[in-house]
Design a protein around this motif. Structure first.
Motif, PDB file in Angstrom:
ATOM      1  N   LYS A  91       0.714  -1.161  -0.021  1.00  0.00           N
ATOM      2  CA  LYS A  91       0.116  -0.203  -0.102  1.00  0.00           C
ATOM      3  C   LYS A  91       0.878   1.182  -0.146  1.00  0.00           C
ATOM      4  CE  LYS A  91      -3.981  -1.843   2.267  1.00  0.00           C
ATOM      5  NZ  LYS A  91      -4.908  -2.060   3.664  1.00  0.00           N
ATOM      6  N   GLY A  94       1.872   2.199  -3.399  1.00  0.00           N
ATOM      7  CA  GLY A  94       0.942   2.519  -4.311  1.00  0.00           C
ATOM      8  C   GLY A  94      -0.133   1.664  -4.533  1.00  0.00           C
ATOM      9  N   ALA A  95      -0.034   0.316  -4.030  1.00  0.00           N
ATOM     10  CA  ALA A  95      -1.220  -0.571  -4.056  1.00  0.00           C
ATOM     11  C   ALA A  95      -2.417  -0.075  -3.505  1.00  0.00           C
ATOM     12  CB  ALA A  95      -0.913  -1.823  -3.794  1.00  0.00           C
ATOM     13  N   THR A  96      -3.814  -0.621  -3.945  1.00  0.00           N
ATOM     14  CA  THR A  96      -4.992  -0.227  -3.287  1.00  0.00           C
ATOM     15  C   THR A  96      -5.729  -1.232  -3.300  1.00  0.00           C
ATOM     16  OG1 THR A  96      -5.903   0.356  -5.708  1.00  0.00           O
ATOM     17  CG2 THR A  96      -5.120   2.287  -4.272  1.00  0.00           C
ATOM     18  N   PRO A  97      -6.674  -1.413  -2.163  1.00  0.00           N
ATOM     19  CA  PRO A  97      -7.552  -2.421  -1.943  1.00  0.00           C
ATOM     20  C   PRO A  97      -8.503  -2.667  -3.079  1.00  0.00           C
ATOM     21  CG  PRO A  97      -7.490  -1.054   0.008  1.00  0.00           C
ATOM     22  CD  PRO A  97      -6.768  -0.366  -1.111  1.00  0.00           C
ATOM     23  N   ALA A  98      -8.683  -3.851  -3.547  1.00  0.00           N
ATOM     24  CA  ALA A  98      -9.616  -4.185  -4.717  1.00  0.00           C
ATOM     25  C   ALA A  98     -10.650  -5.179  -4.171  1.00  0.00           C
ATOM     26  CB  ALA A  98      -8.845  -4.895  -5.652  1.00  0.00           C
ATOM     27  N   THR A 108      -5.657 -11.143   1.051  1.00  0.00           N
ATOM     28  CA  THR A 108      -6.030  -9.792   0.853  1.00  0.00           C
ATOM     29  C   THR A 108      -5.846  -9.419  -0.681  1.00  0.00           C
ATOM     30  OG1 THR A 108      -5.085  -9.098   2.938  1.00  0.00           O
ATOM     31  CG2 THR A 108      -5.291  -7.457   1.221  1.00  0.00           C
ATOM     32  N   LEU A 110      -5.372  -6.765  -3.770  1.00  0.00           N
ATOM     33  CA  LEU A 110      -4.884  -5.633  -3.975  1.00  0.00           C
ATOM     34  C   LEU A 110      -4.775  -5.255  -5.432  1.00  0.00           C
ATOM     35  CD1 LEU A 110      -1.636  -5.574  -1.470  1.00  0.00           C
ATOM     36  CD2 LEU A 110      -4.352  -4.215  -1.024  1.00  0.00           C
ATOM     37  N   ASP A 112      -2.494  -2.874  -8.403  1.00  0.00           N
ATOM     38  CA  ASP A 112      -1.462  -2.180  -8.651  1.00  0.00           C
ATOM     39  C   ASP A 112      -1.674  -0.972  -9.188  1.00  0.00           C
ATOM     40  OD1 ASP A 112      -1.948  -1.910 -11.591  1.00  0.00           O
ATOM     41  OD2 ASP A 112      -0.151  -3.435 -11.900  1.00  0.00           O
ATOM     42  N   PRO A 113      -0.899   0.237  -9.223  1.00  0.00           N
ATOM     43  CA  PRO A 113      -1.011   1.601  -9.685  1.00  0.00           C
ATOM     44  C   PRO A 113      -2.122   1.912 -10.834  1.00  0.00           C
ATOM     45  CG  PRO A 113       1.224   1.392  -9.118  1.00  0.00           C
ATOM     46  CD  PRO A 113       0.755   0.086  -9.096  1.00  0.00           C
ATOM     47  N   GLY A 115      -4.660  -0.675 -11.584  1.00  0.00           N
ATOM     48  CA  GLY A 115      -5.810  -1.324 -11.243  1.00  0.00           C
ATOM     49  C   GLY A 115      -5.775  -2.888 -11.516  1.00  0.00           C
ATOM     50  N   GLU A 117      -5.143  -6.329 -10.592  1.00  0.00           N
ATOM     51  CA  GLU A 117      -5.409  -7.142  -9.347  1.00  0.00           C
ATOM     52  C   GLU A 117      -4.437  -8.118  -9.045  1.00  0.00           C
ATOM     53  OE1 GLU A 117      -9.658  -6.031 -11.368  1.00  0.00           O
ATOM     54  OE2 GLU A 117      -7.803  -7.472 -11.623  1.00  0.00           O
TER      55      GLU A 117
END
Length: 246
Positions: A91, A94-98, A108, A110, A112-113, A115, A117
């Motif tokens: 995170k 730059g990773a975001t929850p998906a 979990t 996530l 990548d920058p 989108g 998965e």
């Protein structure tokens, strides 16, 4: 005649940013030998003699349109604490929850920058010696049909075939697994992520491509023009490329 997976190929608007993310995420090095292409690979990786895979990010002008990629990677962890630490580090990179409909699961999900998965798995004994990538996962409608095609197409060892999944690993017993998992998702747009394969030394690429066509692969035109690799699809339409050794 044999082929081995060598690259997880990711299309991106910004290959440099996405390639750097994956290199830092996996603890690998960044290599950019030409404009529009950035690779993340472990030290000493030899793409002409691969036992695992590296990640190659290729710049494209089209933004991502799929609601979910049909191909993704899962990352391995060694403990619950390691899983939590890795998620936090990703995170920060730059990773975001998906959300992909996963529900209440111990891994979990996530993105990548751009989108794409991927999953950070809870500790699993099966993946304790794979390195940072536990497995490359491909969504499919019929794992048994995929097992028939891909077991003939490549030289990795088939470990399991059920109605729900087909599982391979390098014949040397190292590196990540390749798993085709049954999924209800229907392919509607070209895959943003695909596999590239390389022939063994002494094998003729044209002969390998002809062999794949006889197994059920189809030619694919993505506007690649005159290039040294050949773009194909498997019997379910998953894109992949056969690379030239030179």
């Amino acid at each position: 005649m044999t082929l081995r997976p060598v690259l997880v190929n990711i299309k991106a608007l910004d290959d440099s940013a996405v390639g750097r993310f994956w290199a830092e995420a996996l603890g690998w090095t960044v290599a950019g030998e030409e404009a529009g292409a950035t690779a993340a690979k472990p030290v000493g990786f030899d793409w002409l003699d691969p036992v695992g895979v590296c990640i190659d990010v290729i710049a494209v002008p089209e933004p991502r349109t799929a609601t979910k990629n049909r191909v993704h990677v899962d990352l391995a962890t060694t403990s619950v604490a390691h899983q939590a630490e890795l998620v936090a580090r990703l995170k920060a990179l730059g990773a975001t929850p998906a959300r992909v409909g996963q529900g209440d699961v111990p891994w979990t999900v996530l993105a990548d920058p751009e989108g794409n998965e991927f999953c950070v798995l809870e500790p699993r004994e099966m993946y304790r010696d794979t390195g940072p990538i536990a497995r490359v996962v491909v969504d499919c409608a019929d794992p048994r049909a995929m097992a028939r095609f891909w077991d003939e197409a490549m030289d990795w060892t088939l470990h399991e075939v059920t109605d729900d999944r087909a599982v391979w690993r390098s014949a040397k017993g190292v590196g990540p697994y390749l798993e085709f998992l049954r999924s209800p998702d229907v392919k509607t747009v070209p895959d943003r992520v695909h596999l590239d394969l390389v022939p063994d030394p002494g094998d003729d690429k044209a002969a390998e491509v002809a062999r794949l066509r006889a197994l059920g692969a189809a030619d694919l035109d993505v506007g690649q023009g005159d290039v040294p690799w050949t773009c194909l699809t498997d019997p379910e339409g998953h894109e992949f490329c056969v690379l030239a050794r030179s």
